[in-house]
Write a protein that holds these residues in place. Structure first.
Motif, PDB file in Angstrom:
ATOM      1  N   ILE A   1      99.647  58.096  72.117  1.00 50.18           N
ATOM      2  CA  ILE A   1      99.448  59.399  72.757  1.00 50.18           C
ATOM      3  C   ILE A   1      99.190  59.215  74.243  1.00 50.18           C
ATOM      4  N   GLN A   2      98.328  58.259  74.586  1.00 49.89           N
ATOM      5  CA  GLN A   2      98.004  58.009  75.992  1.00 49.89           C
ATOM      6  C   GLN A   2      99.249  57.631  76.782  1.00 49.89           C
TER       7      GLN A   2
ATOM      8  N   LEU B   1      96.393  56.796  68.935  1.00 41.75           N
ATOM      9  CA  LEU B   1      95.817  57.223  70.212  1.00 41.75           C
ATOM     10  C   LEU B   1      96.413  56.473  71.401  1.00 41.75           C
TER      11      LEU B   1
ATOM     12  N   ILE C   1     100.185  68.318  74.410  1.00 38.46           N
ATOM     13  CA  ILE C   1      99.748  67.430  73.320  1.00 38.46           C
ATOM     14  C   ILE C   1      99.723  68.306  72.078  1.00 38.46           C
TER      15      ILE C   1
ATOM     16  N   TYR D   1      88.640  62.473  71.439  1.00 45.98           N
ATOM     17  CA  TYR D   1      89.491  61.291  71.427  1.00 45.98           C
ATOM     18  C   TYR D   1      89.334  60.562  72.764  1.00 45.98           C
TER      19      TYR D   1
ATOM     20  N   ILE E   1      90.995  66.876  71.399  1.00 44.71           N
ATOM     21  CA  ILE E   1      91.423  66.587  72.766  1.00 44.71           C
ATOM     22  C   ILE E   1      91.004  67.740  73.665  1.00 44.71           C
TER      23      ILE E   1
ATOM     24  N   LEU F   1      90.843  59.511  75.283  1.00 44.58           N
ATOM     25  CA  LEU F   1      92.036  59.539  76.119  1.00 44.58           C
ATOM     26  C   LEU F   1      91.629  59.726  77.573  1.00 44.58           C
ATOM     27  N   GLU F   2      92.371  59.124  78.462  1.00 42.41           N
ATOM     28  CA  GLU F   2      92.123  59.286  79.879  1.00 42.41           C
ATOM     29  C   GLU F   2      93.012  60.421  80.393  1.00 42.41           C
ATOM     30  N   LEU F   3      92.377  61.560  80.663  1.00 42.44           N
ATOM     31  CA  LEU F   3      93.116  62.740  81.109  1.00 42.44           C
ATOM     32  C   LEU F   3      92.723  63.153  82.521  1.00 42.44           C
TER      33      LEU F   3
ATOM     34  N   GLU G   1     101.094  59.947  79.867  1.00 45.85           N
ATOM     35  CA  GLU G   1     101.242  59.446  81.227  1.00 45.85           C
ATOM     36  C   GLU G   1     102.697  59.372  81.682  1.00 45.85           C
TER      37      GLU G   1
END
Length: 361
Positions: free
Chosen positions: A143-144, A140, A111, A70, A195, A72-74, A148
């Motif tokens: 979720i992001q 998504l 998550i 996905y 993820i 996503l910025e993790l 955060e």
């Protein structure tokens, strides 16, 4: 004869597949079978033979080929999931959902998989819908945002990923027709995620699968993972029975029995932590989240949240993690996180009505 059919026949003759072969056959089946017949044939062949660790890892690889990671910025975050296999047959409150609200934070966000009830009174998704969150509709971008700003979010990878539509359709038909056939997806669905996770906590309903799940989680590249099961059959850590705790932290394996009094909690009877019905379960959920419950059901959540804090390296010991969890529960932070999630992508009116209904009584 197509390659996927040849590999299904190989399983039917009780020959094991390599990880690569397992990935190839399931990818082909999931991409091309909109009616579900090959998925059913694959499932029966796989379950009849019995899956190996490499085959399950290959199944994970196949689903991951379809979804990809996905976007996503993790960066800088160490994501985690707290979930369970379900299907234990033991009625229970929504332990892993509440534990996620307690243990998550923006540095180590939880998550979490959320599914509907199988044998319990209310699954994670059922409890969340009762307070205004619909995990099957979470996107998504949502979720992001939740990762955060809140540090916990609930979703279903089967609904976020359109590439898995054939599998979702297959599962729906199996349920509607009451086919009653066990499939490898009963194990795979709760552990699959697109993820990248650093940590994993998983409640197990099958006591013969501890070693297999440990190998699978190591094969998936997790930094730390823990698998728990109460001796009475609870697919969570238990305060009414001993709990087996199995997994690894880095290169170190562990396997021990945990008693509630070892972490400062009182052992109780199973009846003390069982919900009576769905209504009482929703009431327990909100009371625990708001710090109003101080009895055994709160302690059950604290134990599991404490293990999550320990395996994610925020507590030096399980006992330290339990103390941290009890402090967080008393502070009402779980309710604050629930409110923030509902404000972001849920229904504040539903949460308000639930509070009026369950907290005023």
């Amino acid at each position: 004869m197509t390659p996927d059919v040849l590999l299904i026949r190989k399983m039917m003759s009780r020959q094991n597949l390599t990880r690569a072969e397992s990935a190839d056959v399931l990818e082909a089946v999931l991409r091309g079978d909109s009616e579900g017949w090959k998925i059913l044939a694959y499932s029966v062949a796989s379950q009849t033979k019995g899956e190996t660790v490499d085959e399950i890892l290959g199944m994970f690889d196949a689903m991951h080929r379809l979804t990809g990671d996905y976007p996503l910025e993790l960066s800088g975050r160490r994501a985690m999931d707290i979930s369970s296999a379900g299907g234990s047959g033991v009625r229970k409150i929504n332990v892993s959902t509440l534990s996620s609200l307690v243990a998550g934070d923006p540095i180590t966000p939880i998550i979490k998989h959320s599914f509907w009830k199988v044998t319990s009174l209310t699954g994670s998704a059922d409890a969340l819908e009762a307070v205004g969150i619909h995990p099957q509709t979470v996107t998504l971008p949502q979720i992001q945002t939740a990762v955060e700003s809140v540090g916990v979010v609930f979703y279903s990878p089967l609904f976020v990923s359109p590439e898995l539509a054939n599998l979702v359709s297959f599962g729906r038909v199996m349920g509607e027709k009451q086919v009653g056939v066990s499939t490898p997806f009963h194990l795979l669905a709760p552990i699959f995620t697109p993820i990248p996770l650093t940590y994993r906590m998983f409640g197990l309903n099958n006591p013969t699968q501890f070693e297999m799940l440990t190998e699978i989680f190591r094969g998936l590249g997790y930094r730390n993972a823990v698998i728990v099961r109460g001796f009475e059959g609870l697919d969570e850590a238990s305060i009414s029975a001993p709990t087996r705790v199995r997994g690894f932290r880095g290169d170190e394996d562990f396997d021990f029995i945990l008693m509630p009094d070892e972490v400062g909690l009182r052992k109780v009877s199973q009846d003390d932590v069982l919900p009576v019905d769905a209504e009482s379960n929703h009431r327990d959920f909100l009371r625990i989240a708001h710090g109003l419950e101080t009895g055994p059901k709160r302690d059950l959540v604290a134990l599991n949240a404490g293990i999550a804090l320990w395996i994610s390296e925020r507590a030096a010991t399980v006992a330290d993690g339990v103390r941290m969890a009890l402090e967080r529960l008393a502070s009402g932070i779980a309710a604050e996180r629930l409110t923030a999630l509902v404000d972001q992508h849920g229904s504040p009116d539903v949460l308000r009505q639930a509070r009026e209904r369950y907290l005023s009584a």
